[in-house]
Design an enzyme around this catalytic site. Structure first.
Site, short mmCIF file in Angstrom:
data_model
loop_
_atom_site.label_atom_id
_atom_site.label_comp_id
_atom_site.label_asym_id
_atom_site.label_seq_id
_atom_site.Cartn_x
_atom_site.Cartn_y
_atom_site.Cartn_z
CD GLU A 1 -2.98 -6.43 2.75
OE1 GLU A 1 -3.87 -5.82 3.63
OE2 GLU A 1 -1.81 -6.19 3.03
CD GLU B 1 -2.73 -1.40 2.39
OE1 GLU B 1 -2.40 -0.69 3.55
OE2 GLU B 1 -3.39 -2.60 2.57
#
Length: 718
Positions: free
Chosen positions: A299, A200
């Site tokens: 994810e 991320e």
């Protein structure tokens, strides 16, 4: 049903594979391999074939590998805990095994087992995915979450980190040295790794991504890649570049791109951060950026459906996050995904080169599970049907038991008459029984309440495994058939065992050690039970994978006022049905004639909304008039104030929508998120008194003159 492979990831595996005469694992090389070999020695160099990357390119556009992240918090005592949980639920092992290097004293201490676990997963044929929640180079690796992983570096610290020879640059390379040793140990055993550094990258909460300075994160990624590949000469890393699905994704894909030579796979963490779910827009953005390279869902909390993957077929893998796999998805939706034709579970793929057929490692998980096969499911287990076998009646000094004639439909039934209080109707096995065959099935029974004394307020049942171990008291009215206990008539009750196994926290039911297969409890537990008379029949457990019925949406308001609730604060807020626009029809309008108040919808009686605990509440709101003193908006759900969610800022909704005056806006909140709020007074979803409360802030006379319109207030199960 797919066959379930046994997979052992115990820390002792490393010894088992390197001693006791086991041969070294064999690895397939391309023909010009010149500095390593299957018989051992260094495997350095670019010649080790990237078999995982090749595999993902082969399935791209037709299949999606499903995987689970295994949280390091449960690693020590439960290797691959979440992968195993998925296997137990679905009968199929995930084909991707995910893990984290970890941080803090506990996380770092568990790294030694990473090699053996990764190797076992690899030898089974799984893809191995390793990421890093990592402490900044300004601290040691025993840092915490707050002030450690979640912190900021100053400009001077970033300069030191990114400058060759800087103090933090040197400290970071020492950190990477410890990672390199682990990767090299995997390398020596032929294990390739999907490596996801700085996950991320556009999530600026983490220290590695300074808000407004994406170039810093890019340079740190490049530095890390070059040090591991060039300086440490690792050849078994497949680099996965990863972003989160913020509304800025299109720009982030350019701003955070480390360069095509630095990543092999582009992945997206899809947490519905932008409120668009698995949108075609996000899919297309990743495809355009990746070009010929694979894309993946790095994810997720909510899993995509098989239908979504058919519409977006180039997601090469999807990894759900540890416990969120089972919090944000129903059992039935997980099973549907794992059994889909376009999804790859572990038994759907061949082993990696060198580990196929008889050479493929197959071991049991310690305390593990029995692989399901294609045999006929276990026969129903009859607890009572005309006769009693294999159990005794409990509480015989307080409850009389007799088998009597029922009616034409029921034949022989068992009747319990309560001669004392503080007791139950209990069936106790002669010795504890393993009912694991029924873990995905049901318990069903017929009950007739012949006499219910005035003091009995409701009815419960439970299953025990040696009290307090068991389901705890389960309200009979929560049965799958929606039956409400009624005096004087036979009623059929059905409960899903998989739902019952989730109850009672640390004392939850152990299905392999059942002492009492059914216990009926007239409530309350007191002398009020004296005089209770019940009859029971057709008590049975049924095996097999049984899907729970879908739960219909519950409308709190849609076009008309339901009879089941009343409006609160009627002395300070006027309520009327008015015409909205063409899209909304009749809407509910609230006008504030007093202050220190709310727009409150109150159930006539508290309701159990547990069926929606994994779903959402959604509503349409139009702020018609907002006095100048109103500085914000919130909403809440109450279970008898102060019990409830507490005030929840409207802008914290899933889509991040900011309240605006004069236009209709849609808001959505996940119930699971709301259940974690308000500390000791958190929402009891099984006892909701006010399903929707809108709060103009602040709580003052500034509210006078507020006008709002509401529509489509709905609780959804999914």
């Amino acid at each position: 049903m797919k066959k379930l492979l046994n997979l052992s990831l115990a820390a002792s595996l490393l010894f088992a594979l390197t001693g006791c005469g086991n041969e070294d694992p064999k690895v397939t090389y391309i023909s010009d391999a010149g500095n390593g070999g299957a018989d051992g020695g260094s495997l350095h160099g670019p010649t080790l074939e990237p078999v995982m990357l090749n595999y993902l390119n082969e399935i791209k556009g037709s299949k999606t590998v499903v995987g689970v992240h295994n949280d390091e918090k449960v690693l020590e005592n439960n290797p691959s805990y979440w992968s195993k949980k998925a296997a137990e639920l679905t009968g199929s092992w995930p084909a991707l095994w995910g893990m984290d290097f970890g941080f803090g004293e506990a996380g770092v201490g568990l790294r030694a087992s990473l090699v053996s676990q990764a190797e076992a997963a690899w030898q089974q044929g799984a893809l191995v995915n390793v990421m890093m929640h990592v402490c900044p180079p300004t601290t040691n690796e025993d840092c915490g979450w707050e002030g450690g992983v979640l912190t900021d570096l100053t400009e001077a610290q970033w300069t030191s980190l990114l400058t060759e020879g800087g103090d933090l640059n040197n400290a970071w390379k020492v950190r990477l040295d410890s990672y390199a040793k682990i990767f090299e140990s995997m390398n020596q055993r032929g294990v390739r790794v999907l490596f996801r550094p700085f996950h991320e990258m556009n999530q600026t909460l983490f220290w590695w991504s300074l808000a407004g300075k994406p170039e810093y994160t890019v340079k740190l990624y490049q530095l890390t890649h070059d040090y591991l590949v060039d300086d440490k000469a690792l050849t078994n890393l497949t680099f996965t570049w990863n972003l989160q699905d913020f509304s800025t994704l299109e720009a982030d894909l350019d701003a955070y791109d480390p360069g095509a030579g630095y990543w092999d796979i582009l992945s997206l963490d899809n947490y519905n951060t932008d409120g668009k779910g698995f949108s075609q827009e996000k899919y297309d953005l990743l495809l355009n950026k990746a070009g010929d390279k694979p894309i993946a869902l790095g994810e997720v909390a909510t899993l995509p459906t098989p239908e979504i993957l058919k519409q977006q077929p180039k997601w090469t893998f999807v990894m759900s996050w540890a416990e969120l796999t089972f919090i944000d998805n129903s059992d039935s939706s997980i099973k549907a995904l794992y059994s889909a034709d376009n999804v790859v579970t572990l038994e759907d793929k061949a082993g990696w080169p060198g580990f196929s057929g008889d050479d493929r490692l197959v071991l049991d998980i310690p305390g593990g599970i029995t692989p399901p096969d294609d045999s006929t499911p276990a026969e129903p287990l009859i607890i009572f049907e005309d006769t009693a076998n294999g159990w005794t009646a409990g509480q015989s000094d307080k409850v009389t038991h007799e088998i009597i004639e029922g009616d034409a439909d029921h034949g022989k039934v068992i009747q319990h008459t309560y001669t004392a209080g503080e007791t139950v109707s209990e069936f106790i096995f002669d010795s504890p029984q393993d009912l694991s065959d029924y873990a995905n099935g049901t318990i069903e029974f017929d009950l007739k309440i012949v006499n219910q004394p005035a003091g009995i307020e409701y009815w419960a049942f439970k299953i025990d495994c040696g009290w307090p171990c068991g389901t705890g008291d389960v309200d009979l009215s929560t049965n799958a058939n929606g039956v409400t206990p009624t005096v004087g008539e036979w009623q059929h009750y059905k409960f899903y065992i998989s739902d019952l196994l989730k109850l009672n926290a640390d004392n939850a039911l152990e299905i392999d050690y059942i002492t009492s297969p059914i216990v009926i409890v007239p409530q309350p537990w007191s002398d009020a039970q004296i005089g209770v008379v019940i009859q029971l029949d057709n008590i049975k457990y049924t095996a097999g994978v049984v899907e729970a019925p879908s739960v219909a949406d519950k409308a709190i308001f849609e076009n008309e006022l339901p009879d089941e609730w009343m409006v609160g604060q009627s002395g300070k807020v006027t309520q009327e049905l008015v015409d909205g626009d063409a899209e909304h029809g009749k809407v509910l309008q609230h006008t504030y004639i007093g202050g220190e108040t709310v727009s409150e919808l109150i159930f006539n009686e508290a309701q159990d909304l547990s069926a929606y605990k994994d779903g959402s509440i959604q509503f349409d709101l139009k702020i018609v008039n907002q006095p100048s003193g109103i500085t914000g908006w919130s909403f809440k759900i109450d279970c008898g104030w102060p019990c409830g969610t507490g005030d929840v800022a409207l802008e914290s909704n899933v889509a991040g929508t900011t309240p605006k005056v004069g236009e209709w806006q849609r808001y959505k909140f996940r119930i699971a998120d709301l259940l974690t709020l308000n500390g000791d007074n958190s929402l009891m979803i099984d006892y909701v008194t006010a399903p929707f409360v809108l709060v103009p802030q602040p709580w003052s006379s500034e509210q006078v003159g507020v006008v709002v319109q509401l529509d489509n207030i709905v609780y959804s199960a999914d």
